[in-house]
Design a protein around this motif. Structure first.
Motif, short mmCIF file in Angstrom:
data_model
loop_
_atom_site.label_atom_id
_atom_site.label_comp_id
_atom_site.label_asym_id
_atom_site.label_seq_id
_atom_site.Cartn_x
_atom_site.Cartn_y
_atom_site.Cartn_z
N VAL A 128 -67.46 -6.81 5.35
CA VAL A 128 -67.25 -6.28 6.61
C VAL A 128 -67.08 -4.78 6.27
O VAL A 128 -66.01 -4.44 5.30
N ARG A 129 -67.65 -3.86 6.98
CA ARG A 129 -67.33 -2.37 6.75
C ARG A 129 -67.33 -1.62 7.93
O ARG A 129 -68.18 -2.27 9.06
N VAL A 130 -66.74 -0.49 8.28
CA VAL A 130 -66.96 0.25 9.45
C VAL A 130 -67.50 1.56 9.21
O VAL A 130 -67.50 2.20 7.84
N VAL A 131 -68.47 1.99 10.01
CA VAL A 131 -69.10 3.12 9.90
C VAL A 131 -68.58 4.35 10.75
O VAL A 131 -68.58 4.13 11.90
N ASP A 156 -64.61 7.42 16.42
CA ASP A 156 -65.36 6.51 16.92
C ASP A 156 -66.39 5.94 15.70
O ASP A 156 -66.64 6.46 14.72
N TYR A 157 -66.45 4.52 15.67
CA TYR A 157 -66.74 3.86 14.83
C TYR A 157 -67.55 2.54 15.04
O TYR A 157 -67.41 1.95 16.20
N VAL A 158 -68.50 1.81 14.34
CA VAL A 158 -68.96 0.67 14.66
C VAL A 158 -68.78 -0.32 13.32
O VAL A 158 -68.42 0.40 12.37
N ILE A 159 -68.93 -1.45 13.28
CA ILE A 159 -68.55 -2.61 12.62
C ILE A 159 -69.75 -3.24 12.11
O ILE A 159 -70.67 -3.58 12.91
#
Length: 728
Positions: A54-57, A85-88
Motif C-alpha cells: 500500500v502506498r499513498v501518492v 490531498d492524496y490517493v491510495i
C-alpha cells in the motif's frame, strides 16, 4: 522522505481489529492523515485487508509514500511533507493495483451549526444535512466530488454504510460518531447518484442490523427496500406566477373543490410524468380546483395506500423519480390546480428495514407500548416528546412544502395523535391524569405554525374525527393551528340520511340540518373520501336507495347539497361519475361506465357544479362566516325540503333548494330575501344530466311574503333534485 514506521505500539491490537472489522465508532481518529507536529510530520493510516503493498501518492508534491502493515489490514506511514490531498494505491497478491481516494482524510460534512440546531430540535432544513447527498466537499487544498452520509443513531455502538458500491461490505465504510446526540457521518469521495445503500448498525446487544435511510430522498421500488443516492434535482420550476399568487391570497376563504385520488390506481401504469398530461386534461373537463394525492411517501405495502410510511423523505419510486414528481406538480400549478398531499406523522410500520427500533431499540417510537404501539394498524407511534423525533417530522412537512411546492398537507388521523387513549384498552395518562397527549399537541402546533410562517398561502388540513376544540384556532390562541378540518360529523350524518328511502326521510330532517348547529365552530372541508368507499362500505352509488335512475338522482342531489353547504368540498375518484363498485387499489376505475348516460350524466353534473362553484363567490367567500348563509326553510320536513341563501361580501346571493323527497313540488312558494329576477343557473334534474326535466325559467320574486322573507316565487322543485337560483 519516508520516516520509518514505529506506530504499532500506539494503538492497542483491539482498536486495530475494530478498525479492520468496521465497528470502530471513531475511525477518522486513527485512519486518514494526522499532523504529528508543527514541522509537517504527518501520519497516514489506511485500512486495506489482504493487500500485498500500500502506498499513498501526494497530489501537491507527487511523492509516493510506502506504507507498512501494522496489524489486521491496517497500514501506516509517517512522512514530513505535511497535510495534502492524496490517493491510495493498493496492490494485491495477484498483481492487480487499484487507485482510490480515502474517505477518512476529510473533515465532517455535518457542520457545528447543523449539529447544534438538531440538538435543539430546531433544524428546519434537516433533509439538506442528514441522509445521502451528492456534493462537493473540501479536502486539504481543493473540493472533491462525492457523497456525504449522515444518520441519527444514538444507541448504536457503530454504524457503517453498505451498498452496491462496496459489494455490501460495510467494514470498509465505517462512520464516525460526531457527538453525544448520536449523529454519525461519512463522506465517500468519488461516489455518485443512483447507487443503492443502507446503514448497518451495531446495536447495544452486539447485533448488526441493516436499515434503510430514514431521510433518503429516493428508494428502491418495492418490494426492494434499499435507499438510493438521489440525483441532485435538475428540475427547473415554471410555477413562479402560481406561487406568487398563492402567497398573496388566503386559501381558507378561496374556492376549494378537491379531487382526491390514489395515484397508482387512478389509471394504472401511469408514472408521474404521464399523469401530468392525462390528469390535467381530465381536470380541465371536471373543473375541480385542487387535487389531493393519497400519501406519496415511500411505503412497502401497496395495500396500505401509502398510510404506512417507511421513507418519509422519498417520493414513492413506483411512479418515477423525485424530479418526475416535481414535474407533475409544476404542470398542475401551471394549469391552475392546487396540490394537496396526505401526510402521516402519527404512526409508522414495524418493517425490520424501516424506522422500527432503528438503532436496536426504541428511537423514533415511544418506548412505552402504552403510548408507542397502535393496535388498530399494527404500527408504532412516534415519540412526540423527543426533540429530535419532532424535528424529523416538522422538517418533513417543510420538505414537501418547499422542495415539491405542495400547496397543502392533509394530516392523517389527528385524533390518534392527540389522545393517549385512542383505541387503547391500556393507556398511560398525562401528568394531570388526563387523556390529552400534551407533547403531541405541542408538535402539531409547532408544525402548523412553522409551515404557515415559512410558506405563505399554503393550507394545513386536519382529519380529526372528534370534537376536540380549536383544531382550526390559531396556536397563539391555544388552538392546534390547522387551517381546515375534515367535517366527519357532516359526512356521517348525511350519508346516513341519504341512504334512507325517501318516504322515511321526513322523520330524519335533523340528520340533514344538525351540521348547521356547529358549521362555524371550525373551518371545514366536507369530505367524501376513500374511507367511505372501501372495506365493505360500498360505493356512493351503492349507498343510494332505489333503482338506478333514483340512485343517480340521489347522487346529484347529495353533491348539490355538499357543494351548497358552507365549507370546502372533497370527492374521491370514481365517485364523480358514480362508479357502482367499491374502490380497490388493485385495479383502475371503471372508466368504461362513461359510455352509459346514467354515469356520464353524474359526471357532467359534477363538472357543472364545479363551474358554478368557481364562478360564484357566494358559494365560498364567506364559508367561515355565519353572514355567508341566510335560511329560507330548514324545517319543511313534510316535504323533506331544505332551502337557504349563500352570500358573498359584495352582496351577491345564490339561493339553493334541495328536495329529498321522491315527488316533485309544483308551484312551491319559496321565500326570497329580495324581489326581482332570479335565474335558475343549475338544476340537477335537467335532462342533460339524466334527470326528468323538472326545471324553471327565469323567476320573478313578487309574490306574498313566505319563510320569513318579504318576497316569494312560485317554483318547480324536482324530485330527488336541487335547483340553484342567482339574483340577477
Amino acid at each position: 522522505m519516508n520516516t520509518p514506521v514505529s506506530e504499532d505500539h500506539i494503538f492497542p491490537d483491539a482498536e486495530l481489529l475494530a478498525l479492520a472489522e468496521g465497528h470502530h465508532s471513531g475511525p477518522h481518529g486513527v485512519l486518514g492523515q494526522h499532523p504529528l507536529d508543527e514541522e509537517g510530520t504527518t501520519a497516514v493510516r489506511v485500512r486495506r485487508p489482504l493487500a500485498k503493498s500500500v502506498r499513498v501518492v501526494l497530489e501537491a508534491s507527487g511523492r509516493t509514500i510506502e506504507l507498512e502493515h501494522l496489524a489486521h489490514g491496517i497500514w501506516s506511514a509517517v512522512h514530513n511533507y505535511g497535510l495534502d490531498d492524496y490517493v491510495i494505491e493498493t496492490t494485491y497478491e495477484g498483481g492487480e493495483t487499484y487507485t482510490t481516494d480515502d474517505p477518512y482524510r476529510f473533515m465532517p460534512s455535518v457542520g457545528d451549526t447543523d449539529i447544534y440546531l438538531f440538538g435543539e430540535g430546531r433544524h428546519e432544513q434537516l433533509w439538506k444535512v442528514f441522509g445521502a447527498h451528492v456534493r462537493e466537499h473540501y479536502g486539504t487544498h481543493k473540493f472533491v466530488q462525492g457523497t456525504s452520509f449522515a444518520v441519527w443513531a444514538p444507541h448504536a455502538r457503530a454504524v457503517r454504510v453498505v451498498g452496491s458500491f462496496n459489494s455490501w461490505d460495510g467494514a470498509q465504510h465505517a462512520m464516525r460518531r460526531l457527538n453525544e446526540r448520536g449523529v454519525w457521518e461519512l463522506f465517500i469521495p468519488g461516489l455518485g447518484a443512483h447507487e443503492t445503500y443502507k446503514f448497518q448498525i451495531l446495536s447495544q446487544d452486539g447485533m448488526w442490523i441493516d436499515k434503510a435511510d430514514p431521510m433518503a430522498l429516493h428508494a428502491e421500488r418495492p418490494p426492494h427496500t434499499a435507499s438510493v443516492i438521489a440525483q441532485p434535482s435538475q428540475h427547473e420550476w415554471g410555477d413562479g406566477e402560481w406561487l406568487a399568487h398563492r402567497a398573496s391570497t388566503d386559501p381558507h376563504n378561496q374556492p376549494m373543490s378537491v379531487y382526491e385520488l390514489h395515484a397508482m390506481s387512478w389509471r394504472p401504469g401511469l408514472g408521474y410524468r404521464e399523469l401530468a398530461d392525462e390528469l390535467i386534461t381530465y381536470l380541465n373537463g371536471m373543473q375541480f380546483t385542487h387535487v389531493e394525492f393519497m400519501p406519496l411517501a415511500e411505503h412497502p405495502f401497496g395495500g396500505s395506500w401509502g398510510y404506512q410510511v417507511t421513507g418519509y423523505y422519498a417520493p414513492t419510486s413506483r411512479l418515477g423519480s423525485p424530479d418526475d414528481l416535481r414535474y407533475l406538480i409544476d404542470r398542475l400549478h401551471q394549469a391552475g390546480y392546487g396540490v394537496i398531499m396526505d401526510w402521516v406523522p402519527g404512526h409508522f410500520p414495524k418493517d425490520a428495514f424501516g424506522l422500527a427500533e432503528f438503532d436496536g431499540q426504541a428511537l423514533y417510537e415511544h418506548p412505552d407500548p402504552r403510548l408507542g404501539h397502535q393496535a388498530d394498524w399494527g404500527t408504532y407511534v412516534f415519540n412526540f416528546g423527543d426533540s429530535q423525533v419532532r424535528n424529523f417530522l416538522v422538517a418533513n412537512a417543510l420538505y414537501w412544502l418547499e422542495e415539491f411546492h405542495i400547496d397543502g398537507l392533509r394530516v392523517d388521523a389527528v385524533a390518534s395523535i392527540i389522545y393517549r387513549d385512542y383505541s387503547r384498552d391500556e393507556w398511560l395518562p398525562n401528568k394531570d391524569g388526563g387523556r390529552e397527549y400534551y407533547e403531541a399537541i405541542d408538535f402539531l402546533q409547532e408544525v402548523n405554525a412553522t409551515a404557515y410562517k415559512l410558506n405563505p398561502g399554503i393550507v394545513m388540513i386536519a382529519e380529526e374525527s372528534t370534537s376536540y376544540p380549536g383544531v382550526t384556532r390559531a396556536t397563539d390562541e391555544g388552538g392546534l393551528g390547522f387551517g381546515l378540518k375534515w367535517n366527519m360529523g357532516w359526512m356521517n350524518d348525511n350519508l346516513r340520511y341519504i341512504a334512507k328511502d325517501p318516504i322515511y326521510r321526513k322523520w330524519h330532517q335533523g340528520d340533514l340540518t344538525f351540521s348547521f348547529v356547529y358549521a362555524w365552530s371550525e373551518q371545514y372541508i366536507l369530505p367524501i373520501s376513500h374511507d367511505e368507499v372501501v372495506h365493505g362500505k360500498g360505493s356512493m352509488f351503492s349507498k343510494m336507495p332505489g333503482d338506478d335512475w333514483q340512485k343517480a338522482a340521489n347522487m346529484r342531489l347529495f353533491y348539490s347539497y355538499q357543494w351548497g353547504h358552507p365549507g370546502k368540498q372533497l370527492l374521491f375518484m370514481g365517485q364523480e361519475f358514480g362508479q357502482p363498485s367499491e374502490w380497490s387499489e388493485d385495479k383502475g376505475l371503471d372508466w368504461w361506465l362513461l359510455e352509459n348516460d346514467t354515469f356520464s350524466g353524474i359526471q357532467r353534473y359534477v363538472a357543472a357544479l364545479n363551474n358554478l362553484y368557481r364562478s360564484t363567490p357566494a358559494m365560498w367567500e364567506l364559508d367561515n362566516d355565519p353572514a355567508g348563509l341566510q335560511w329560507i326553510s330548514g324545517d319543511d320536513s313534510q316535504n323533506s325540503l331544505l332551502a337557504f341563501v349563500r352570500r358573498d361580501r359584495s352582496g351577491g346571493a345564490l339561493a339553493a333548494v334541495f328536495n329529498f323527497s321522491n315527488h316533485s313540488l309544483e308551484g312551491y312558494e319559496l321565500g326570497l330575501p329580495s324581489g326581482g329576477a332570479w335565474d335558475e343557473v343549475l338544476n340537477s334534474d335537467d335532462l342533460a344530466f339524466g334527470g326528468s326535466g323538472v326545471t324553471n325559467d327565469t323567476l320573478i320574486a313578487n309574490g306574498a311574503p313566505a319563510h320569513g322573507h318579504g318576497q316569494s316565487v312560485s317554483l318547480r322543485v324536482p324530485p330527488l333534485g336541487a335547483t340553484f337560483l342567482r339574483r340577477r
